[in-house]
Scaffold this active site. Structure first.
Site: not given
Ligand code: PGA
Length: 256
Positions: A96, A98, A168, A214
């Site tokens: 991911h 993050e 993503e 999003s």
């Molecule tokens: P979000 O996050 O829908 O808040 O943009 C998506 C994700 O990080 O999987």
């Protein structure tokens, strides 16, 4: 056979025991019908895997947001795939954005985690995607290819049956800025072409490639209407059962 749509709810570092259980119960209800046609998975924080697993009912699956590479031992703070499976998890995320950009995970570590998740018998949702800077430099496909190649290193064609790729774009995560359906489709098509190169056409045609960044009830149908977008990984909107339910319903309408 077509690809079964997939929608994941990545709760990130949100909820507490009571709200997590309440959300799980509400998600089970909101997705009751559509989850016959869609693989629906929630990814709660580690401490709530067990109570959420008890609350999600028979159709929604349980996933972990991360997993460590080793089976056991002196790795303070880490959680092994076997522990996750023992708590009822059938899925795990790797790579991911993050974890890559906030926690500093390398492509190599993401690959090792992906192999550990697959070796442990779970389905792995491998996340890839470019930053805004990389998109503006025209590097979207190059970054996706580099991250995907590294994540799938050592994964066999058979192993790919338990891999879902989540595209993503980092600039679209949690920002309210969604990739346009056409831009997302373009990236998904490039990823599918890469899978054909790394494996074969059969694997490329069978692998789910989902979009994240999003996604909301209001934009899900248009995104999922693209030929190579097989569902979504949902962050913010997955914390609202009704909104998440609307997204799963949009995925259920997708016919390949
Ligand atoms: P979000 O996050 O829908 O808040 O943009 C998506 C994700 O990080 O999987």
């Amino acid at each position: 056979m077509g690809r079964k749509a997939f929608v994941g709810g990545n709760w990130k570092m949100n909820t507490q025991r009571e709200s997590a259980t309440a959300l799980a119960t509400a998600v089970a209800k909101a997705t009751e019908k559509a989850s016959r046609d869609v693989e629906v998975v929630v990814f709660p924080p580690f401490p709530y895997l067990l109570p959420v697993g008890d609350a999600i009912g028979p159709r929604v699956r349980l996933g972990a947001q991360d997993a460590y590479t080793e089976a056991s031992g002196a790795f303070t703070g880490e959680v092994s795939v076997a522990m996750l499976a023992d708590c009822g998890a059938t899925h795990a995320l790797t790579g991911h954005s993050e974890r890559r950009h906030v926690l500093g995970e390398s492509d190599t570590l993401v690959g090792a985690k992906t192999r550990a998740v697959l070796d442990g018998g779970l389905t792995c949702v491998v996340c890839v995607g470019e930053t805004l800077e990389q998109r503006e430099a025209g590097e979207t496909d190059t970054v996706n290819e580099r991250q995907t190649r590294a994540a799938l290193e050592g994964v066999s064609a058979e192993g790919m049956a338990r891999v879902v790729i989540a595209y993503e774009p980092v600039w679209a995560i949690g920002t309210g800025r969604t990739a346009s359906p056409a831009d997302a489709q373009q990236a998904h098509a490039a990823l599918r072409a890469l899978l054909a190169k790394l494996y074969d056409d059969k694997v490329a045609a069978a692998t789910r490639i989902i979009y994240g960044g999003s996604v909301k009830g209001a934009n899900a149908a248009e995104l999922f209407g693209q030929p190579d977008i097989d569902g979504g990984l949902i962050g913010g909107a997955s914390l609202d059962a009704e909104e998440f339910g609307a997204i799963v319903t949009a995925a259920a309408k997708k016919v390949h």
